[in-house]
Design an enzyme around this catalytic site. Structure first.
Site, PDB file in Angstrom:
ATOM      1  N   GLU A 261       0.921  -1.128   0.094  1.00  0.00           N
ATOM      2  CA  GLU A 261       0.052   0.119   0.021  1.00  0.00           C
ATOM      3  C   GLU A 261       0.946   1.079  -0.165  1.00  0.00           C
ATOM      4  O   GLU A 261       1.481   1.682   1.032  1.00  0.00           O
ATOM      5  CB  GLU A 261      -0.954  -0.050   1.378  1.00  0.00           C
ATOM      6  CG  GLU A 261      -1.863  -1.269   1.197  1.00  0.00           C
ATOM      7  CD  GLU A 261      -3.127  -0.916   0.325  1.00  0.00           C
ATOM      8  OE1 GLU A 261      -3.200   0.049  -0.321  1.00  0.00           O
ATOM      9  OE2 GLU A 261      -3.606  -1.953   0.222  1.00  0.00           O
ATOM     10  N   CYS A 295      -2.269   9.085   2.725  1.00  0.00           N
ATOM     11  CA  CYS A 295      -1.852   8.451   1.327  1.00  0.00           C
ATOM     12  C   CYS A 295      -3.125   8.973   0.383  1.00  0.00           C
ATOM     13  O   CYS A 295      -2.670   9.184  -0.614  1.00  0.00           O
ATOM     14  CB  CYS A 295      -2.112   7.032   1.329  1.00  0.00           C
ATOM     15  SG  CYS A 295      -3.519   6.350   2.050  1.00  0.00           S
TER      16      CYS A 295
HETATM   17  P1  NDP Z   1       8.185   5.233   4.514  1.00  0.00           P
HETATM   18  O1  NDP Z   1       8.221   4.387   3.415  1.00  0.00           O
HETATM   19  O2  NDP Z   1       9.252   6.115   5.083  1.00  0.00           O
HETATM   20  O3  NDP Z   1       8.064   3.999   5.960  1.00  0.00           O
HETATM   21  C1  NDP Z   1       7.310   3.177   6.072  1.00  0.00           C
HETATM   22  C2  NDP Z   1       7.700   1.987   6.806  1.00  0.00           C
HETATM   23  O4  NDP Z   1       8.862   1.438   5.879  1.00  0.00           O
HETATM   24  C3  NDP Z   1       8.364   2.400   8.171  1.00  0.00           C
HETATM   25  O5  NDP Z   1       8.106   1.547   9.080  1.00  0.00           O
HETATM   26  C4  NDP Z   1       9.887   2.512   7.680  1.00  0.00           C
HETATM   27  O6  NDP Z   1      10.760   2.503   8.935  1.00  0.00           O
HETATM   28  C5  NDP Z   1      10.083   1.295   6.903  1.00  0.00           C
HETATM   29  N1  NDP Z   1      11.105   1.183   6.055  1.00  0.00           N
HETATM   30  C6  NDP Z   1      11.654   2.155   5.284  1.00  0.00           C
HETATM   31  N2  NDP Z   1      12.858   1.858   4.432  1.00  0.00           N
HETATM   32  C7  NDP Z   1      13.064   0.708   4.855  1.00  0.00           C
HETATM   33  C8  NDP Z   1      13.516  -0.641   4.286  1.00  0.00           C
HETATM   34  N3  NDP Z   1      14.696  -0.272   3.586  1.00  0.00           N
HETATM   35  N4  NDP Z   1      13.435  -1.745   4.677  1.00  0.00           N
HETATM   36  C9  NDP Z   1      12.127  -1.794   5.603  1.00  0.00           C
HETATM   37  N5  NDP Z   1      11.562  -1.122   5.830  1.00  0.00           N
HETATM   38  C10 NDP Z   1      11.674   0.204   5.650  1.00  0.00           C
HETATM   39  O7  NDP Z   1       6.717   5.816   4.663  1.00  0.00           O
HETATM   40  P2  NDP Z   1       6.276   6.912   5.842  1.00  0.00           P
HETATM   41  O8  NDP Z   1       6.346   6.441   7.247  1.00  0.00           O
HETATM   42  O9  NDP Z   1       6.835   8.356   5.347  1.00  0.00           O
HETATM   43  O10 NDP Z   1       4.716   7.095   5.377  1.00  0.00           O
HETATM   44  C11 NDP Z   1       4.169   8.085   4.474  1.00  0.00           C
HETATM   45  C12 NDP Z   1       3.988   7.122   3.256  1.00  0.00           C
HETATM   46  O11 NDP Z   1       3.191   5.926   3.047  1.00  0.00           O
HETATM   47  C13 NDP Z   1       3.166   7.859   1.981  1.00  0.00           C
HETATM   48  O12 NDP Z   1       4.066   7.754   0.756  1.00  0.00           O
HETATM   49  C14 NDP Z   1       2.025   7.370   2.221  1.00  0.00           C
HETATM   50  O13 NDP Z   1       1.286   7.929   0.780  1.00  0.00           O
HETATM   51  C15 NDP Z   1       2.081   6.061   2.352  1.00  0.00           C
HETATM   52  N6  NDP Z   1       0.704   5.465   2.744  1.00  0.00           N
HETATM   53  C16 NDP Z   1       0.043   4.690   1.857  1.00  0.00           C
HETATM   54  C17 NDP Z   1      -1.175   4.158   2.371  1.00  0.00           C
HETATM   55  C18 NDP Z   1      -1.902   3.510   1.309  1.00  0.00           C
HETATM   56  O14 NDP Z   1      -3.055   2.850   1.755  1.00  0.00           O
HETATM   57  N7  NDP Z   1      -1.588   3.258   0.058  1.00  0.00           N
HETATM   58  C19 NDP Z   1      -1.682   4.565   3.603  1.00  0.00           C
HETATM   59  C20 NDP Z   1      -0.722   5.506   4.431  1.00  0.00           C
HETATM   60  C21 NDP Z   1       0.537   5.924   4.088  1.00  0.00           C
HETATM   61  P3  NDP Z   1      11.271   3.862   9.689  1.00  0.00           P
HETATM   62  O15 NDP Z   1      10.183   4.943   9.361  1.00  0.00           O
HETATM   63  O16 NDP Z   1      10.935   3.409  10.987  1.00  0.00           O
HETATM   64  O17 NDP Z   1      12.767   4.014   9.480  1.00  0.00           O
END
Ligand code: NDP
Length: 496
Positions: A261, A295
Site C-alpha cells: 500500500e 495516502c
Molecule cells: P516510509 O516508506 O518512509 O516508511 C514506511 C515504513 O517502512 C516505516 O516503518 C519505515 O521504517 C519502513 N522502512 C523504510 N525503509 C525500509 C527498508 N529499506 N526496509 C524495510 N522497511 C523500511 O513511509 P512513511 O512512514 O513516510 O509514510 C508515508 C508514506 O506512506 C506516504 O507515501 C503515504 O502515501 C504512504 N501511505 C500509503 C497508504 C496506502 O494505503 N496506500 C496509507 C498510508 C500511508 P522507519 O520509518 O522506522 O525507518
C-alpha cells in the site's frame, strides 16, 4: 466520545515495558541500542524504545514460525473470538492509546486520534466476522471420478511494516485479517510513532493468543525492517509506506508474498456543474485532515476554468476556519506535521510552484509562536502549473494546489499522468459524467462528490493496476484474498 484527553503523563505511565514482544513475553533487545521518540507538538522526549537487531528479528521470526502450525489449525471461530477480545481491549484503553497517538504523531486528539483507535478496534471485529464466512468454491472436474475442492488457507509468517501517519489503524488493517486467517505476525512499526504500537501490542497480549502468534520488533527501516524483509523465514510482507520504500523492499524480499500500500497523489476534479460549496469543503478536508499526511489526501484540485474563481473563494473561506495548534485542545483542527523532512518537502514543493508562476492565496508558511517549528499554515495555492512538483509528486502537507482545466480530456490526462493511482475524486451533478470519469481514471478507488479522503473500514482499498500506488487490497474481507492462498484439493472417488 469523551471530550477531554487523558493527560499525556497518565498515558505514558500506562505504557507496557518498552521491550520487544517475542514468543508471548516482553523481552530485552540483544542490541541495547535505543531510539528516541519525540513529540512533534512539544519537542519533548516521550520515551526511548529498543532498536531491534537482526538477531532480535531472527528470534521473533522463529517464534512466529513455531506458532504458525498450531494457530492455522485452530478453528476459525476460536481465532475470531481472539480478534473480538483484542477489539475489546483496544476499546477499553482507547483514551490512553489516542493520547499517545496525538502526542507522538501530532493529530488532533478528539477529531482524529480517538476515531482512529475506534476504527482500529473495528478492523479486528470485521475480520472476526468475515473469517466465519471465508468460503471458497467447489469447482467442476473434467475427470468424472474427481471432486475439486478449494480452501483459503493462511500463508504463513508475515512481516508487517507500517508508516507514522496512522499508528494503529494501518497496522490493524493487516493484523485483523492476518490473525483471523491463521497467519502469524512480526510487526515493525514506524520509528516516529512506536508507542501506540506498544500499547496495541499489550492489548493483543492481554487477549491470550498462543505465544508467538504476534511479535513486535521496534526499530528503523533500513536495519530492523530490512532484517525482517530479507529473513528467509518470512513468507509474506505487508508494507504501507512510500513508493520508493516499496521499490526497495520488493527488490530485497526475493520470492515472498507481497502486499503493498504505497503513495498517492489524489486529484480532486471539479467540473463546471459541481456543487461548489461541497467541493470546497471536501478539498479543504482532504488537504488538511491529519495536516495532509494521508495516502489519499487531496494533493491537487483540477478545476474547470468556468467555476475556478468561485471555487477558489470558497476554499479560502474553508482554510480560514482551520484552527492550528496543540492537538489536545478540542477546538484544534490541525496539529503539527509529524517530522522535519515531511515539512521541508512541503516547503520545497511550494517554492518550486512559486518559481513556476503559482500564487499563494492563503497560508504558505510555518506558524509562529508554537512550541516547535513543525506547525504549518493551512495553505491554498492558485495558478499551479502541471510541470510543478505539487502536481507531479506526493507532497504530504496541508496544501490545496489549484490547477485550472480547460476540458475533460485534460483533466483525465493530468489526473492519470503522475503514475500514482490510489484514490481520485470527481465533482459533478451529472451521473453520466460521473461514470465516464470513474471509468477513465486509472486509480484503485474513485469517489464521486466527496473528498479523496473518504474510506470505510471494510471497503477494498489499494493502488490501481499499473500504478505506483501499490497492489493488493486492505479493507474488510478483501484483505483475506491477499493474506491467504487458495489451496486446491482433488479427491479421487471410485465408481460403485
Ligand atoms: P516510509 O516508506 O518512509 O516508511 C514506511 C515504513 O517502512 C516505516 O516503518 C519505515 O521504517 C519502513 N522502512 C523504510 N525503509 C525500509 C527498508 N529499506 N526496509 C524495510 N522497511 C523500511 O513511509 P512513511 O512512514 O513516510 O509514510 C508515508 C508514506 O506512506 C506516504 O507515501 C503515504 O502515501 C504512504 N501511505 C500509503 C497508504 C496506502 O494505503 N496506500 C496509507 C498510508 C500511508 P522507519 O520509518 O522506522 O525507518
Amino acid at each position: 466520545m469523551s471530550s477531554t484527553a487523558v493527560p499525556i503523563d497518565r498515558a505514558l505511565s500506562a505504557l507496557p515495558p518498552l521491550k520487544l514482544f517475542i514468543g508471548g513475553r516482553w523481552t530485552d533487545s540483544d542490541s541495547q541500542e535505543q531510539l528516541d521518540v519525540v513529540s512533534p507538538a512539544t519537542g519533548k522526549l516521550l520515551a526511548k524504545i529498543p532498536h531491534a537487531s537482526a538477531a532480535d528479528v531472527n528470534r521473533a521470526v522463529e517464534s512466529a514460525r513455531k506458532a504458525w502450525d498450531g494457530w492455522r489449525r485452530t478453528p476459525p471461530f476460536v481465532r475470531a473470538a481472539a480478534c473480538h477480545r483484542i477489539a475489546d481491549r483496544i476499546l477499553a484503553r482507547k483514551e490512553e492509546i489516542a493520547a499517545i497517538i496525538s502526542a507522538e504523531q501530532g493529530k488532533p486528539y478528539l477529531a482524529e486520534a480517538l476515531p482512529e483507535v475506534e476504527e482500529s478496534a473495528e478492523n479486528f471485529r470485521i475480520a472476526a466476522e468475515d473469517v466465519k464466512r471465508l468460503e471458497s468454491p467447489i469447482i467442476p472436474a473434467r475427470d468424472p471420478n474427481k471432486r475439486l475442492f478449494t480452501f483459503k488457507v493462511a500463508i504463513g509468517t508475515w512481516g508487517i511494516i507500517t508508516p507514522w501517519n496512522f499508528p494503529t489503524v494501518i497496522p490493524s488493517e493487516y493484523f485483523g485479517p492476518g490473525i483471523a486467517a491463521g497467519n502469524t505476525i512480526v510487526f515493525k512499526p514506524a520509528e516516529q510513532t512506536p508507542l501506540a504500537a506498544f500499547l496495541m501490542t499489550q492489548c493483543i497480549a492481554e487477549a491470550d493468543l498462543p505465544p508467538g502468534v504476534f511479535n513486535l520488533v521496534s526499530g528503523d527501516g533500513p536495519s530492523t525492517g530490512d532484517a525482517l524483509v530479507t529473513h528467509p523465514g518470512i513468507d509474506g510482507i505487508g508494507l504501507t509506506g512510500e513508493t520508493t520504500t516499496g521499490d526497495t523492499i520488493q527488490r530485497r524480499a526475493g520470492v515472498k508474498k507481497l502486499l503493498m500500500e504505497l503513495g498517492g497523489n489524489g486529484p480532486q476534479i471539479v467540473l463546471e456543474d459541481a456543487d461548489l460549496v461541497r467541493a470546497a469543503k471536501a478539498a479543504a478536508f482532504g488537504a488538511y485532515f491529519n495536516a495532509g499526511q494521508v495516502c489519499c489526501a487531496t494533493e491537487r484540485v483540477l478545476v474547470d476554468r468556468r467555476v475556478h474563481k468561485d471555487f477558489l473563494d470558497l476554499v479560502i473561506e474553508e482554510a480560514k476556519s482551520v484552527y492550528v495548534g496543540d492537538p489536545f485542545m478540542p477546538e484544534v483542527k490541525m496539529g503539527p506535521m509529524n517530522n522535519a523532512p515531511v515539512l521541508e518537502k512541503t516547503e520545497r514543493h511550494l517554492a518550486d510552484a512559486l518559481r513556476k508562476g503559482a500564487r499563494v492565496v492563503f497560508g504558505g508558511k510555518r506558524v509562529a509562536g508554537q512550541p516547535t517549528n513543525l506547525f504549518f499554515e493551512p495553505t491554498v495555492v492558485d495558478n499551479v502549473s502541471p510541470d510543478t512538483l505539487l502536481n507531479k509528486e506526493e507532497t504530504f502537507g496541508p496544501v490545496v494546489p489549484v490547477i485550472t482545466i480547460e476540458n475533460y480530456e485534460q483533466a483525465i490526462e493530468l489526473a492519470n499522468g503522475t503514475g500514482y493511482g490510489l484514490q481520485m475524486a470527481v465533482f459533478t451533478q451529472d451521473i453520466d459524467k460521473a461514470f465516464y470519469f470513474a471509468d477513465r481514471l486509472r486509480s484503485g478507488n474513485v469517489v464521486i462528490n466527496d473528498t479523496t479522503d473518504y474510506w470505510e473500514a471494510h471497503e477494498p482499498f489499494g493502488g490501481g493496476g499499473g500504478t505506483r500506488s501499490g497492489y493488493g487490497r486492505l479493507g474488510g474481507r478483501f484483505t483475506f484474498d491477499d493474506m491467504t492462498h487458495l489451496k486446491t484439493v482433488a479427491l479421487h472417488t471410485n465408481n460403485l
